[in-house]
Design a protein around this motif. Structure first.
Motif, PDB file in Angstrom:
ATOM      1  N   SER A  14      -8.302  31.239  20.641  1.00 59.46           N
ATOM      2  CA  SER A  14      -7.949  30.739  22.041  1.00 59.46           C
ATOM      3  C   SER A  14      -7.603  29.311  21.992  1.00 59.46           C
ATOM      4  CB  SER A  14      -9.086  31.131  22.983  1.00 59.46           C
ATOM      5  OG  SER A  14     -10.261  30.630  22.379  1.00 59.46           O
ATOM      6  N   SER A  15      -8.154  28.918  20.933  1.00 61.34           N
ATOM      7  CA  SER A  15      -8.028  27.224  20.585  1.00 61.34           C
ATOM      8  C   SER A  15      -6.714  26.802  20.507  1.00 61.34           C
ATOM      9  CB  SER A  15      -8.835  26.875  19.331  1.00 61.34           C
ATOM     10  OG  SER A  15      -8.438  27.379  18.357  1.00 61.34           O
ATOM     11  N   ALA A  16      -5.778  27.992  20.154  1.00 65.63           N
ATOM     12  CA  ALA A  16      -4.238  27.702  20.040  1.00 65.63           C
ATOM     13  C   ALA A  16      -3.916  26.921  21.170  1.00 65.63           C
ATOM     14  CB  ALA A  16      -3.522  28.640  19.592  1.00 65.63           C
ATOM     15  N   PHE A  17      -4.243  27.322  22.354  1.00 66.18           N
ATOM     16  CA  PHE A  17      -3.812  27.215  23.900  1.00 66.18           C
ATOM     17  C   PHE A  17      -3.899  25.507  23.933  1.00 66.18           C
ATOM     18  CE2 PHE A  17      -4.956  31.325  25.006  1.00 66.18           C
ATOM     19  CZ  PHE A  17      -3.828  32.048  25.080  1.00 66.18           C
ATOM     20  N   LEU A  18      -4.860  24.774  23.202  1.00 58.67           N
ATOM     21  CA  LEU A  18      -5.266  23.352  23.577  1.00 58.67           C
ATOM     22  C   LEU A  18      -4.260  22.379  23.087  1.00 58.67           C
ATOM     23  CD1 LEU A  18      -8.706  23.277  22.040  1.00 58.67           C
ATOM     24  CD2 LEU A  18      -8.002  23.172  24.295  1.00 58.67           C
ATOM     25  N   ASP A  19      -3.200  22.678  22.277  1.00 61.86           N
ATOM     26  CA  ASP A  19      -2.137  21.942  21.912  1.00 61.86           C
ATOM     27  C   ASP A  19      -0.792  22.561  22.986  1.00 61.86           C
ATOM     28  OD1 ASP A  19      -3.448  19.965  20.679  1.00 61.86           O
ATOM     29  OD2 ASP A  19      -3.557  21.660  19.055  1.00 61.86           O
ATOM     30  N   ARG A  20      -0.834  23.238  23.683  1.00 58.45           N
ATOM     31  CA  ARG A  20       0.244  23.397  24.410  1.00 58.45           C
ATOM     32  C   ARG A  20       0.217  22.917  25.731  1.00 58.45           C
ATOM     33  NH1 ARG A  20       0.681  30.217  24.446  1.00 58.45           N
ATOM     34  NH2 ARG A  20       2.364  29.697  26.011  1.00 58.45           N
ATOM     35  N   SER A  21       1.428  22.342  26.500  1.00 59.32           N
ATOM     36  CA  SER A  21       1.565  21.902  27.674  1.00 59.32           C
ATOM     37  C   SER A  21       0.968  22.540  28.725  1.00 59.32           C
ATOM     38  CB  SER A  21       3.076  21.310  28.002  1.00 59.32           C
ATOM     39  OG  SER A  21       3.881  22.190  28.411  1.00 59.32           O
ATOM     40  N   LEU A  22       0.547  22.028  29.902  1.00 60.14           N
ATOM     41  CA  LEU A  22      -0.090  22.813  31.026  1.00 60.14           C
ATOM     42  C   LEU A  22       1.353  23.379  31.687  1.00 60.14           C
ATOM     43  CD1 LEU A  22      -2.345  20.265  32.682  1.00 60.14           C
ATOM     44  CD2 LEU A  22      -2.927  22.315  31.591  1.00 60.14           C
ATOM     45  N   GLY A  23       2.381  22.888  31.561  1.00 58.23           N
ATOM     46  CA  GLY A  23       3.485  23.606  32.462  1.00 58.23           C
ATOM     47  C   GLY A  23       4.059  24.915  31.414  1.00 58.23           C
TER      48      GLY A  23
ATOM     49  N   GLY B 206       2.655  18.527  34.245  1.00 58.09           N
ATOM     50  CA  GLY B 206       3.005  19.804  33.375  1.00 58.09           C
ATOM     51  C   GLY B 206       3.168  19.180  31.904  1.00 58.09           C
ATOM     52  N   LYS B 207       3.714  18.042  31.644  1.00 63.04           N
ATOM     53  CA  LYS B 207       3.823  17.728  30.204  1.00 63.04           C
ATOM     54  C   LYS B 207       2.595  17.514  29.525  1.00 63.04           C
ATOM     55  CE  LYS B 207       7.111  14.423  29.663  1.00 63.04           C
ATOM     56  NZ  LYS B 207       7.926  13.437  29.655  1.00 63.04           N
ATOM     57  N   GLN B 208       1.500  17.367  30.183  1.00 59.53           N
ATOM     58  CA  GLN B 208       0.177  16.876  29.421  1.00 59.53           C
ATOM     59  C   GLN B 208      -0.111  18.243  28.397  1.00 59.53           C
ATOM     60  OE1 GLN B 208      -2.722  15.629  31.792  1.00 59.53           O
ATOM     61  NE2 GLN B 208      -3.535  14.003  30.305  1.00 59.53           N
ATOM     62  N   SER B 209      -0.701  18.059  27.391  1.00 57.39           N
ATOM     63  CA  SER B 209      -1.359  19.258  26.701  1.00 57.39           C
ATOM     64  C   SER B 209      -2.859  19.495  27.694  1.00 57.39           C
ATOM     65  CB  SER B 209      -1.691  18.935  25.209  1.00 57.39           C
ATOM     66  OG  SER B 209      -2.598  17.996  25.182  1.00 57.39           O
ATOM     67  N   LEU B 210      -3.142  20.776  27.285  1.00 58.92           N
ATOM     68  CA  LEU B 210      -4.191  21.149  27.858  1.00 58.92           C
ATOM     69  C   LEU B 210      -5.595  20.394  27.359  1.00 58.92           C
ATOM     70  CD1 LEU B 210      -6.021  23.036  29.341  1.00 58.92           C
ATOM     71  CD2 LEU B 210      -5.925  24.872  27.544  1.00 58.92           C
ATOM     72  N   ARG B 211      -5.313  19.981  26.093  1.00 56.02           N
ATOM     73  CA  ARG B 211      -6.582  19.091  25.178  1.00 56.02           C
ATOM     74  C   ARG B 211      -6.643  17.782  25.964  1.00 56.02           C
ATOM     75  NH1 ARG B 211      -8.390  19.875  20.456  1.00 56.02           N
ATOM     76  NH2 ARG B 211      -6.504  21.125  19.594  1.00 56.02           N
ATOM     77  N   ASP B 212      -5.453  17.143  26.257  1.00 52.48           N
ATOM     78  CA  ASP B 212      -5.467  15.722  26.777  1.00 52.48           C
ATOM     79  C   ASP B 212      -5.807  15.986  28.320  1.00 52.48           C
ATOM     80  OD1 ASP B 212      -4.502  14.855  24.303  1.00 52.48           O
ATOM     81  OD2 ASP B 212      -2.434  14.645  24.942  1.00 52.48           O
ATOM     82  N   ALA B 213      -5.472  16.918  28.832  1.00 58.82           N
ATOM     83  CA  ALA B 213      -5.931  17.150  30.428  1.00 58.82           C
ATOM     84  C   ALA B 213      -7.282  17.133  30.503  1.00 58.82           C
ATOM     85  CB  ALA B 213      -5.126  18.237  31.042  1.00 58.82           C
TER      86      ALA B 213
END
Length: 243
Positions: free
Chosen positions: A3-12, A36-43
């Motif tokens: 599930s941690s692989a989602f962190l570096d994908r963008s919200l969009g 939407g451009k922001q990664s889940l981690r950064d958000a």
């Protein structure tokens, strides 16, 4: 898949590829449309939220067999445009005038209460005017171009719409602020309750509307058959991340 692989994908990317992800993002106040451009981690970082429950929930959705949600990435541009017009443009034209009416009533009757959303009705009227102008530009100029097979890549009207989407996002944030975070006050009358419920629905609808345009339609979809013969020759690829 972890599930941690989602962190570096963008919200969009997550919103358009995992049906049901937008409900999770709404619940945690994550901006997947204009942001939407922001990664889940950064958000998540400035919010101080534990990422594990969110990424686990996304993984559960991804692994869930079957879903009623439609993956619009497989649609033609014309099909998505028709959906946006019927589901969002028509709906916003119904929602905002009624919300203005409800807000005026609440501001008049409950003006002496500290929780009263003073200034909300005027703000909603401004939102209505701005959104109507925006939708007319899409209906009269941009959508016909895309439906005819023109690639949205670098198309000037697309950049204008993205900019206006950012402004709509700011207007939504101000709407929520004027309504005191959409919190239900004690002893709220039915009109006040209807207003807050309607504001929440408008917020969710408009965010989903912007998401479908920014992160799906403007990224390029299949052209209609009639346009591919003399137009772009098939799928129109649009480079770059969603705004």
């Amino acid at each position: 898949m972890s599930s941690s692989a989602f962190l570096d994908r963008s919200l969009g990317d997550l919103a358009r590829s995992i049906p049901g992800a937008t409900a999770i993002f709404h619940r945690h106040q994550l901006d997947f449309c204009c942001g939407g451009k922001q990664s889940l981690r950064d958000a998540l970082a400035p919010l101080g939220l534990d990422p594990e429950p969110i990424t686990d929930a996304l993984l559960a959705l991804q692994d869930q067999p079957g879903s009623e949600a439609i993956d619009w990435r497989g649609a033609t541009a014309s099909e998505l445009i028709d959906h946006i017009l019927a589901r969002y443009h028509e709906r916003h034209r119904e929602q905002l005038p009624e919300l203005v009416r409800l807000s005026r009533r609440v501001e008049t009757v409950h003006a002496d209460r500290p929780e009263c959303p003073h200034g909300l009705a005027d703000h909603l009227e401004e939102m209505l005017q701005e959104l109507e102008s925006h939708m007319q530009k899409e209906e009269q100029i941009l959508f016909p171009l895309i439906a005819q097979g023109m690639s949205p890549t670098g198309l000037p009207p697309v950049e204008v719409m993205r900019f206006e989407h950012d402004q709509h996002g700011q207007s939504l944030a101000q709407m929520v602020s004027l309504a005191h975070g959409l919190a239900m006050p004690r002893g709220a009358c039915n009109t006040w309750r209807a207003l807050l419920a309607g504001l929440q629905t408008l917020r969710e609808d408009l965010m989903q509307h912007i998401h479908l345009e920014n992160n799906v339609l403007f990224e390029g979809l299949n052209a209609p058959e009639a346009a591919t013969e003399g137009g772009c020759g098939g799928a129109c690829a649009c480079a770059g991340a969603a705004a």
